[in-house]
Scaffold this motif. Sequence first.
Motif, PDB file in Angstrom:
ATOM      1  N   SER A  62       0.691  -1.201  -0.128  1.00 43.41           N
ATOM      2  CA  SER A  62      -0.058  -0.176   0.025  1.00 43.41           C
ATOM      3  C   SER A  62       1.154   1.145   0.107  1.00 43.41           C
ATOM      4  O   SER A  62       0.281   2.212  -0.174  1.00 43.41           O
ATOM      5  N   ARG A  64       1.853   2.985   2.755  1.00 48.21           N
ATOM      6  CA  ARG A  64       1.283   3.682   3.605  1.00 48.21           C
ATOM      7  C   ARG A  64       2.164   3.310   4.881  1.00 48.21           C
ATOM      8  O   ARG A  64       2.122   2.174   5.475  1.00 48.21           O
ATOM      9  N   ASP A  66       1.001   4.133   7.895  1.00 53.28           N
ATOM     10  CA  ASP A  66       0.316   3.553   8.900  1.00 53.28           C
ATOM     11  C   ASP A  66      -0.220   2.074   9.053  1.00 53.28           C
ATOM     12  O   ASP A  66      -0.499   1.535   9.744  1.00 53.28           O
TER      13      ASP A  66
END
Length: 140
Positions: A62, A64, A66
């Motif tokens: 992703s 990402r 997080d």
Amino acid sequence: MTDADRPLAPPLKTSRSTDRILVQGLEFETIIGILPHERETPQPLRVDLVLEVDSFRDAAASERIDRTVDYAAVSRRVTEIAREGRFQLVETLAETTCEALLAEFPIRRVTLRAMKPHALAEAAGVGVEITREAPAGEGA
């Protein structure tokens, strides 16, 4: 007994993935030590971390932050704990820091090495290294 007579070894159990985030040579000044001058004047401290997490797969797929452990946030937290704690023993700093990191970040296991590079004139540094794990069901 021949090889044909020996029982087969049980299949290897596959465990969940373990990936590691490394922070090496995090350096900052803090009050640490038991000697009178160490209680008054900040001195350098060098910290290395190995943060074990389940997997980078989600983060990698992703892109990402997080979905992984933010090593900048971990580094800030380590520095904050050390500076606010004004610890006498490096051992206490190490225990306190590992407990906080395991409680605050999705980390399964942490290894922390804390070195005081100026503690002994005859040595490149003096310090401790500990490894702590999140209780079962917690962490990454």
